[in-house]
Motif scaffolding. Structure first.
Motif, mmCIF file in Angstrom:
data_model
loop_
_atom_site.group_PDB
_atom_site.id
_atom_site.type_symbol
_atom_site.label_atom_id
_atom_site.label_comp_id
_atom_site.label_asym_id
_atom_site.label_seq_id
_atom_site.Cartn_x
_atom_site.Cartn_y
_atom_site.Cartn_z
ATOM 1 N N PHE A 99 4.791 5.078 8.221
ATOM 2 C CA PHE A 99 3.366 4.775 8.189
ATOM 3 C C PHE A 99 3.017 3.758 9.279
ATOM 4 C CE2 PHE A 99 4.581 5.936 3.929
ATOM 5 C CZ PHE A 99 3.504 6.621 3.382
ATOM 6 N N THR A 100 1.760 3.815 9.740
ATOM 7 C CA THR A 100 1.209 2.766 10.594
ATOM 8 C C THR A 100 0.080 2.106 9.819
ATOM 9 O OG1 THR A 100 1.738 4.040 12.577
ATOM 10 C CG2 THR A 100 0.164 2.234 12.836
ATOM 11 N N VAL A 101 0.020 0.771 9.902
ATOM 12 C CA VAL A 101 -0.948 -0.018 9.149
ATOM 13 C C VAL A 101 -2.009 -0.568 10.107
ATOM 14 C CG1 VAL A 101 -1.223 -1.984 7.587
ATOM 15 C CG2 VAL A 101 0.908 -0.658 7.565
ATOM 16 N N ALA A 102 -3.274 -0.440 9.721
ATOM 17 C CA ALA A 102 -4.388 -0.972 10.516
ATOM 18 C C ALA A 102 -4.547 -2.471 10.258
ATOM 19 C CB ALA A 102 -5.682 -0.246 10.147
ATOM 20 N N ASP A 103 -5.371 -3.125 11.073
ATOM 21 C CA ASP A 103 -5.635 -4.558 10.916
ATOM 22 C C ASP A 103 -6.146 -4.909 9.520
ATOM 23 O OD1 ASP A 103 -4.868 -5.234 13.481
ATOM 24 O OD2 ASP A 103 -6.903 -5.118 14.291
ATOM 25 N N ASN A 104 -6.892 -3.989 8.901
ATOM 26 C CA ASN A 104 -7.456 -4.243 7.574
ATOM 27 C C ASN A 104 -6.490 -3.881 6.442
ATOM 28 O OD1 ASN A 104 -7.526 -1.470 7.619
ATOM 29 N ND2 ASN A 104 -9.752 -1.294 7.484
ATOM 30 N N GLY A 105 -5.268 -3.460 6.782
ATOM 31 C CA GLY A 105 -4.258 -3.142 5.771
ATOM 32 C C GLY A 105 -4.244 -1.696 5.325
ATOM 33 N N LEU A 106 -5.247 -0.910 5.734
ATOM 34 C CA LEU A 106 -5.261 0.503 5.363
ATOM 35 C C LEU A 106 -4.235 1.269 6.198
ATOM 36 C CD1 LEU A 106 -9.085 1.205 4.962
ATOM 37 C CD2 LEU A 106 -7.377 0.816 3.156
ATOM 38 N N LEU A 159 -6.314 4.310 0.037
ATOM 39 C CA LEU A 159 -5.376 3.472 0.794
ATOM 40 C C LEU A 159 -5.334 3.841 2.273
ATOM 41 C CD1 LEU A 159 -2.450 3.443 -1.772
ATOM 42 C CD2 LEU A 159 -4.097 1.602 -1.323
ATOM 43 N N PHE A 160 -5.975 4.955 2.645
ATOM 44 C CA PHE A 160 -5.954 5.444 4.019
ATOM 45 C C PHE A 160 -7.265 5.130 4.729
ATOM 46 C CE2 PHE A 160 -2.558 7.791 2.164
ATOM 47 C CZ PHE A 160 -1.653 7.997 3.202
ATOM 48 N N ALA A 161 -7.169 4.861 6.027
ATOM 49 C CA ALA A 161 -8.357 4.659 6.856
ATOM 50 C C ALA A 161 -9.162 5.960 6.905
ATOM 51 C CB ALA A 161 -7.944 4.236 8.264
ATOM 52 N N GLU A 162 -10.433 5.843 7.201
ATOM 53 C CA GLU A 162 -11.336 7.005 7.215
ATOM 54 C C GLU A 162 -10.831 8.136 8.110
ATOM 55 O OE1 GLU A 162 -14.129 9.149 5.646
ATOM 56 O OE2 GLU A 162 -14.003 7.029 5.101
ATOM 57 N N GLN A 163 -10.267 7.825 9.269
ATOM 58 C CA GLN A 163 -9.788 8.847 10.196
ATOM 59 C C GLN A 163 -8.258 8.908 10.259
ATOM 60 O OE1 GLN A 163 -11.612 11.239 11.624
ATOM 61 N NE2 GLN A 163 -13.238 10.375 10.360
ATOM 62 N N HIS A 211 0.826 -1.209 0.000
ATOM 63 C CA HIS A 211 0.000 0.000 0.000
ATOM 64 C C HIS A 211 0.860 1.258 0.000
ATOM 65 C CE1 HIS A 211 -4.002 -1.955 1.450
ATOM 66 N NE2 HIS A 211 -3.676 -2.275 0.216
ATOM 67 N N VAL A 212 1.971 1.239 0.700
ATOM 68 C CA VAL A 212 2.866 2.397 0.704
ATOM 69 C C VAL A 212 3.443 2.611 -0.694
ATOM 70 C CG1 VAL A 212 5.095 3.237 1.559
ATOM 71 C CG2 VAL A 212 3.374 2.359 3.161
ATOM 72 N N ARG A 213 3.920 1.541 -1.331
ATOM 73 C CA ARG A 213 4.451 1.677 -2.704
ATOM 74 C C ARG A 213 3.374 2.222 -3.646
ATOM 75 N NH1 ARG A 213 6.518 -3.527 -1.426
ATOM 76 N NH2 ARG A 213 8.748 -3.443 -1.016
#
Length: 141
Positions: free
Chosen positions: A115-122, A42-46, A23-25
């Motif tokens: 970057f920090t990645v959420a459980d869902n990969g976003l 690619l980003f979480a809502e918040q 996702h970062v690439r």
């Protein structure tokens, strides 16, 4: 052999790191192509994005608004040298080039994004560190 000094990373963390790195690439490909809808997806809502000299941007909609406003006056190019990660953290090293639509290119700036990645990969946050020309990373006393 496992002990407290050589932890084994669970397979799910490896998968999360791998997805986060992809996702970062992709985020830089989308930014370089000007595809802000795909970039923001690619980003979480918040999500929160922090960059030097700017107030933090919170939320996917605000991120898209800010990026569109920036692109109205300049083009931005990210040249990525390396992407690596561990667990929920992914870092990208590269060169940032801003070109104003009317005028010469600004200085190219080396950068690191974390970057920090959420459980869902976003992506849930991005913090940018820039190396300024003429500054030193450490003192040589």
């Amino acid at each position: 052999m496992n002990n407290e000094h050589s932890p084994v990373t669970p397979r799910s963390d490896n998968l999360l790191t791998s997805v986060g790195m992809d996702h970062v690439r992709l985020s830089y490909c989308y930014l370089n192509d000007g595809d802000l809808d795909a970039y923001c997806s690619l980003f979480a809502e918040q999500a929160v994005v922090r960059q030097p000299g700017r107030r933090p941007v919170t939320g996917r909609q605000e991120l898209e608004r800010v990026e569109r406003a920036r692109r109205a006056t300049r083009s931005v190019r990210h040249s990525i040298y390396e992407v690596f990660g561990s667990g929920r953290k992914v870092a990208a090293l590269g060169l940032l080039t801003h070109r104003r639509h009317a005028g010469p290119a600004e200085s190219d700036l080396p950068f690191v994004d974390v970057f920090t990645v959420a459980d869902n990969g976003l992506l849930v946050d991005r913090t940018t560190f820039l190396f300024s020309p003429g500054s030193s990373l450490c003192s040589a006393d």
